[in-house]
Design an enzyme around this catalytic site. Structure first.
Site, PDB file in Angstrom:
ATOM      1  CB  CYS A 165      -0.968  -0.016   1.185  1.00 38.73           C
ATOM      2  SG  CYS A 165      -0.178   0.020   2.805  1.00 38.73           S
ATOM      3  CG  ASN A 173       4.528  -1.538   5.014  1.00 39.01           C
ATOM      4  OD1 ASN A 173       5.645  -1.818   5.424  1.00 39.01           O
ATOM      5  ND2 ASN A 173       3.601  -2.462   4.946  1.00 39.01           N
ATOM      6  CB  CYS A 194      -3.449   1.703   7.229  1.00 35.90           C
ATOM      7  SG  CYS A 194      -3.182   3.167   8.250  1.00 35.90           S
ATOM      8  NE  ARG A 195      -4.463   1.543   1.901  1.00 39.03           N
ATOM      9  CZ  ARG A 195      -4.290   2.273   0.815  1.00 39.03           C
ATOM     10  NH1 ARG A 195      -5.178   2.178  -0.168  1.00 39.03           N
ATOM     11  NH2 ARG A 195      -3.260   3.077   0.691  1.00 39.03           N
ATOM     12  CB  SER A 196       0.308  -3.464   2.772  1.00 40.27           C
ATOM     13  OG  SER A 196       1.205  -2.568   3.359  1.00 40.27           O
ATOM     14  CG  ASP A 210      -5.072   5.985   2.479  1.00 36.67           C
ATOM     15  OD1 ASP A 210      -5.054   5.629   3.673  1.00 36.67           O
ATOM     16  OD2 ASP A 210      -4.229   6.733   1.962  1.00 36.67           O
TER      17      ASP A 210
HETATM   18  P1  4NP Z   1      -1.703   2.853   4.139  1.00 34.60           P
HETATM   19  O1  4NP Z   1      -2.274   4.232   4.726  1.00 34.60           O
HETATM   20  O2  4NP Z   1      -1.215   3.175   2.745  1.00 34.60           O
HETATM   21  O3  4NP Z   1      -2.878   1.949   4.144  1.00 34.60           O
HETATM   22  O4  4NP Z   1      -0.598   2.442   5.083  1.00 34.60           O
HETATM   23  C1  4NP Z   1      -1.520   5.409   4.774  1.00 34.60           C
HETATM   24  C2  4NP Z   1      -0.646   5.615   5.812  1.00 34.60           C
HETATM   25  C3  4NP Z   1       0.099   6.793   5.863  1.00 34.60           C
HETATM   26  C4  4NP Z   1      -0.063   7.746   4.878  1.00 34.60           C
HETATM   27  C5  4NP Z   1      -0.937   7.527   3.827  1.00 34.60           C
HETATM   28  C6  4NP Z   1      -1.664   6.354   3.767  1.00 34.60           C
HETATM   29  N1  4NP Z   1       0.677   8.972   4.943  1.00 34.60           N
HETATM   30  O5  4NP Z   1       0.425   9.848   4.114  1.00 34.60           O
HETATM   31  O6  4NP Z   1       1.529   9.112   5.832  1.00 34.60           O
END
Ligand code: 4NP
Length: 172
Positions: free
Chosen positions: A24, A27, A29-31, A142
């Site tokens: 994702c 890295n 939240c989702r992945s 997201d």
């Molecule tokens: P992820 O979510 O891609 O599911 O881990 C996010 C975590 C952090 C950020 C964006 C999306 N960020 O902009 O820091």
């Protein structure tokens, strides 16, 4: 010509020691959630020692960190303990993994630009292609700027997609 998702999955069906990477943006939240949900699906079928399951992010903001606290809390309520430490996806991952699964269109296009060869690009598939539940989402959204509902939605979609991914990879 590049392979379709069905052709990619068919080429891996029944393969021992499968190596799967979930990707994702952050890295955190989702992945890492997908990694743990999928690990539990594989473990419940008793095949954990035969599979390599990992996650990574296209971004570098959170390298070394544990998953976002909100994701950890929502996952824990469903029995998933998230202990992955954030890392950025790298070109070598295309050698180390058989299948690289992106959560949304941004992740997928970033992965296509990192992939060193057309053969490497043929390892990239969208997680949303494995969703079977009724949903209006064509990607794993997201949750970072969302509330509790966003995290619950991610877990619902991931639990559904991971079950189906596993059965597609192992069905005869
Ligand atoms: P992820 O979510 O891609 O599911 O881990 C996010 C975590 C952090 C950020 C964006 C999306 N960020 O902009 O820091």
């Amino acid at each position: 010509m590049s392979k379709t998702v069905s052709e990619i999955i068919a080429s891996l069906k029944g393969k021992k020691d499968l190596r799967i990477l979930f990707v994702c943006l952050g890295n955190i939240c989702r992945s890492p959630a997908a990694e743990e949900v999928f690990r539990q699906v594989v473990a419940s079928r008793g095949q954990l020692d035969e599979w390599t399951i990992d996650s990574a992010g296209t971004g570098r903001w959170h390298i070394g960190q544990l998953p976002d606290n909100r994701m950890r809390i929502h996952a824990r309520r469903r029995g998933f303990e998230l202990t992955h430490h954030c890392r950025q996806v790298k070109e070598a991952d295309f050698d180390r993994f058989d299948l690289i699964i992106g959560m949304d269109s941004g992740n997928l296009s970033d992965l296509h630009s990192i992939a060193p060869t057309p053969e490497a690009e043929d390892k990239i598939v969208p997680m949303a292609d494995f969703i079977t539940m009724a949903t209006r989402y064509d990607h794993i959204p997201d949750p970072y700027y969302e509330g509790a509902e966003g995290f619950e939605l991610v877990l619902d979609l991931l639990q559904d997609a991971c079950e189906n991914l596993y059965s597609q990879l192992t069905s005869r």
